[in-house]
Design a protein around this motif. Structure first.
Motif, short mmCIF file in Angstrom:
data_model
loop_
_atom_site.label_atom_id
_atom_site.label_comp_id
_atom_site.label_asym_id
_atom_site.label_seq_id
_atom_site.Cartn_x
_atom_site.Cartn_y
_atom_site.Cartn_z
N TRP A 98 -84.61 48.00 -24.18
CA TRP A 98 -85.88 47.36 -24.50
C TRP A 98 -86.94 48.39 -24.90
CZ3 TRP A 98 -87.17 42.76 -25.94
CH2 TRP A 98 -86.39 41.68 -25.58
N ALA A 99 -86.87 49.59 -24.34
CA ALA A 99 -87.81 50.64 -24.73
C ALA A 99 -87.66 51.00 -26.19
CB ALA A 99 -87.62 51.88 -23.86
N THR A 100 -86.44 50.86 -26.71
CA THR A 100 -86.21 51.10 -28.14
C THR A 100 -86.55 49.87 -28.97
OG1 THR A 100 -84.46 52.72 -27.69
CG2 THR A 100 -84.44 51.67 -29.86
N THR A 101 -86.05 48.70 -28.56
CA THR A 101 -86.19 47.51 -29.40
C THR A 101 -87.63 47.02 -29.48
OG1 THR A 101 -85.62 46.10 -27.51
CG2 THR A 101 -83.84 46.72 -28.99
N ILE A 102 -88.40 47.18 -28.42
CA ILE A 102 -89.77 46.66 -28.48
C ILE A 102 -90.61 47.46 -29.47
CG2 ILE A 102 -90.87 48.04 -26.64
CD1 ILE A 102 -92.01 45.26 -25.65
N TYR A 103 -90.29 48.75 -29.63
CA TYR A 103 -90.98 49.57 -30.63
C TYR A 103 -90.61 49.11 -32.04
CZ TYR A 103 -92.23 53.74 -33.34
OH TYR A 103 -92.75 54.60 -34.28
N THR A 104 -89.31 48.94 -32.30
CA THR A 104 -88.88 48.55 -33.63
C THR A 104 -89.30 47.12 -33.96
OG1 THR A 104 -86.68 47.97 -32.75
CG2 THR A 104 -86.95 50.17 -33.69
N MET A 105 -89.36 46.23 -32.95
CA MET A 105 -89.83 44.88 -33.18
C MET A 105 -91.29 44.88 -33.62
SD MET A 105 -88.21 42.20 -30.42
CE MET A 105 -88.77 43.10 -28.98
N ALA A 106 -92.11 45.62 -32.90
CA ALA A 106 -93.52 45.68 -33.25
C ALA A 106 -93.72 46.30 -34.62
CB ALA A 106 -94.28 46.48 -32.18
N LEU A 107 -92.96 47.35 -34.92
CA LEU A 107 -93.08 48.02 -36.21
C LEU A 107 -92.65 47.09 -37.35
CD1 LEU A 107 -93.69 50.62 -37.76
CD2 LEU A 107 -91.39 51.42 -37.21
N ALA A 108 -91.52 46.42 -37.17
CA ALA A 108 -91.03 45.51 -38.21
C ALA A 108 -92.01 44.37 -38.44
CB ALA A 108 -89.66 44.96 -37.82
N SER A 109 -92.58 43.84 -37.38
CA SER A 109 -93.47 42.69 -37.50
C SER A 109 -94.80 43.05 -38.16
CB SER A 109 -93.74 42.09 -36.12
OG SER A 109 -92.55 41.73 -35.48
N ALA A 110 -95.24 44.29 -37.99
CA ALA A 110 -96.60 44.66 -38.41
C ALA A 110 -96.67 45.52 -39.65
CB ALA A 110 -97.30 45.37 -37.24
N LEU A 111 -95.54 45.96 -40.21
CA LEU A 111 -95.58 46.87 -41.35
C LEU A 111 -96.30 46.26 -42.55
CD1 LEU A 111 -92.19 48.79 -41.49
CD2 LEU A 111 -94.46 49.78 -41.74
N VAL A 112 -95.93 45.05 -42.91
CA VAL A 112 -96.57 44.41 -44.06
C VAL A 112 -98.04 44.14 -43.76
CG1 VAL A 112 -96.52 42.43 -45.61
CG2 VAL A 112 -94.38 43.40 -44.79
N PHE A 113 -98.33 43.73 -42.53
CA PHE A 113 -99.71 43.50 -42.13
C PHE A 113 -100.52 44.81 -42.19
CE2 PHE A 113 -103.04 43.23 -38.86
CZ PHE A 113 -103.71 42.10 -39.29
N GLY A 114 -99.91 45.91 -41.79
CA GLY A 114 -100.59 47.20 -41.87
C GLY A 114 -100.94 47.57 -43.29
N GLY A 115 -100.03 47.30 -44.23
CA GLY A 115 -100.33 47.56 -45.63
C GLY A 115 -101.46 46.70 -46.15
N SER A 116 -101.47 45.42 -45.77
CA SER A 116 -102.54 44.52 -46.19
C SER A 116 -103.88 44.95 -45.62
CB SER A 116 -102.22 43.09 -45.75
OG SER A 116 -101.00 42.64 -46.30
N SER A 117 -103.87 45.39 -44.35
CA SER A 117 -105.11 45.84 -43.73
C SER A 117 -105.65 47.09 -44.42
CB SER A 117 -104.87 46.12 -42.24
OG SER A 117 -104.45 44.95 -41.57
N ALA A 118 -104.76 47.99 -44.79
CA ALA A 118 -105.20 49.21 -45.48
C ALA A 118 -105.83 48.86 -46.83
CB ALA A 118 -104.01 50.15 -45.68
N ASP A 119 -105.26 47.89 -47.52
CA ASP A 119 -105.82 47.48 -48.81
C ASP A 119 -107.20 46.84 -48.64
OD1 ASP A 119 -103.66 48.41 -50.20
OD2 ASP A 119 -102.65 46.46 -50.32
N ARG A 120 -107.34 46.03 -47.61
CA ARG A 120 -108.57 45.26 -47.44
C ARG A 120 -109.69 46.07 -46.78
NH1 ARG A 120 -109.85 39.85 -47.42
NH2 ARG A 120 -111.56 39.21 -46.05
N LEU A 121 -109.34 46.85 -45.76
CA LEU A 121 -110.36 47.54 -44.97
C LEU A 121 -110.57 48.99 -45.40
CD1 LEU A 121 -109.24 46.26 -41.44
CD2 LEU A 121 -111.00 45.30 -42.94
#
Length: 464
Positions: free
Chosen positions: A57-80
């Protein structure tokens, strides 16, 4: 609208070396965190009184959060604005790393590991935008991006060795403490604002939350199945399917979809996404499982992985030449041939202990599989995507790769926590070999087309 602070590199006509070094070091820090943890797994188990499922879980919870938020992170960088998002991500990553280092229990560690994944998702896409701002000239920008991406190979090679040394000097907490001074150095190097373009772009939360829920429930289903709790496994599996379907439906009507309209129904591009998930599945299986099975010191475990990690760092340059000469499909097929053979050899070395030469040969082939396949499939995906969707290709490809990594750690953890013989311990590698064999099967059905111009090839093989 652009951020108002001028770029001193442009004003004085000087090369922005400190800022570029800061951006590159941030990328190195994020990727180092994904590999340095591998050799720390036995130490974490002993310190926090947990088992294979816990470190899984120490590994998967990191990759889950990263996978879920990567596209959102790119959108936030464009907007903010990329600079603000980048600096917030770096500062947050440093603080969350200290939270991991001083976590008194597994539950606290998991919370801060999830935060690390979210902050990493802010750093990676904003880094590319900042490099574009630092280097407006396309030629210099291309060289800078290649150098930035090549650091992923260095992080892959350095992670297990550095992690082993840190654990020997201190304990597993040291692999997280090291991120805090790196974050401070990055902030100092990038203290002058970097110009980046802002776009008026909608941001939708629901698809990202749906993806996170899908990955979490799927991981729970695999974990419960590994413990032979079949009813909870079936319940979580059904929930995962429901979340996946609901996310797909919401995404189709979202003002800011995860999947660009131009990519829907594009079979070659989605095939490339599947290849990326398959390769990361196999790579994570090796990195996660071997340190738990070697029964040796952290330093020795890191050294054992070097035949694979060094090739991952060095071989992509040759892959770029192969792609330029023959197109991306040839190295993709080469990689999907080498990887299953290498994984089978690793499985043999695991089942029949004291086979260091067989293990080294297997890891060498695994390194070739990663370093031939991943750089080439990026070019394949970009070649088959519409020009307006190339940015989305990068975001979704990285997200699907993290999905593969999440499933690999979950399944390997479920198998290894129940294993009572070396034969069972070899099972995760055989499953990964079957996944790569499926990748080879799909690669053979694709048409080979020698490019008239070199394909776009990313030198990064572990880009998150």
């Amino acid at each position: 609208m652009s951020e108002t602070a001028p770029d001193p590199a442009k004003r004085h006509g000087r090369r922005p070396t400190p800022q570029f070094l800061g951006i590159s070091l941030a990328y190195f820090m994020v990727l180092l965190d994904t590999t340095v943890l591998a050799v720390a797994e036995p130490s974490i188990m002993a310190s926090l009184h947990t088992d294979v499922i816990g470190v899984g879980w120490a590994t998967t919870i990191y990759t889950m959060a990263l996978a879920s938020a990567l596209v959102f992170g790119g959108s936030s960088a464009d907007r903010l604005g990329a600079y603000g998002v980048f600096m917030a991500g770096v500062a947050g990553f440093g603080v969350a790393s200290l939270g991991c280092a001083f976590a008194p229990t597994l539950s606290v560690l998991l919370v801060f590991r999830a935060l690390l994944g979210l902050f990493a998702a802010a750093i990676i896409p904003s880094s590319l935008s900042l490099i574009a701002g630092l280097y407006p000239d396309p030629g210099r920008r291309g060289n800078a991006i290649s150098a930035w991406a090549a650091l992923s190979g260095a992080a892959m090679a350095a992670g297990p060795v550095l992690g082993g040394w840190l654990i020997t000097v201190a304990d597993w907490r040291a692999v997280f403490v090291i991120n805090a001074p790196m974050a401070l150095i990055i902030v100092a190097l990038c203290r002058t604002s970097i110009t980046s373009t802002r776009h008026t772009r909608a941001i939708s939360w629901l698809p990202h939350l749906g993806l996170a829920a899908t990955l979490a429930t799927a991981t729970l289903a695999i974990t419960e199945a590994g413990q032979r709790s079949w009813i909870p496994a079936a319940v979580f599996g059904l929930l995962a399917g429901g979340f996946a379907y609901g996310t797909a439906m919401v995404d189709r009507t979202s003002p800011a979809p995860l999947v660009a309209v131009a990519l829907r129904g594009n079979r070659p591009v989605w095939t490339a996404f599947g290849w990326g998930a398959a390769v990361n599945y196999a790579l994570t299986t090796v990195i996660f499982s071997l340190p738990l099975l070697l029964h040796t010191s952290a330093v020795a475990a890191g050294a054992t992985l070097l035949p694979m990690t060094l090739l991952v760092a060095l071989n992509p340059l040759l892959t770029g030449r192969i792609v330029a000469a023959y197109g991306p499909l040839r190295p993709i097929r080469m990689g999907f041939i080498a990887f299953p053979i290498g994984l089978c050899l690793v499985a043999v070395a695991t089942a029949v202990q004291h086979q260091p030469l067989v293990l080294a040969a297997g890891l060498l082939l695994c390194g070739l599989g990663v370093s031939w396949t991943l750089p080439a499939l990026v070019g394949f995906a970009v070649d088959h995507a519409a020009a307006e969707a190339t940015g989305s290709v990068g975001g979704i490809l990285n997200a699907t790769r993290q999905v593969g990594a999440t499933m690999a750690a979950a399944l390997a953890g479920a198998v290894l926590t129940q294993h009572h013989s070396n034969t069972i311990a070899a099972l995760p590698f055989l499953i990964a070999a079957a996944v790569c064999a499926l990748g080879l099967l799909t690669a053979t059905t694709q048409r080979v087309a020698r490019p008239t111009t070199p394909s776009v090839v990313a030198t990064s093989t572990t880009e998150r």
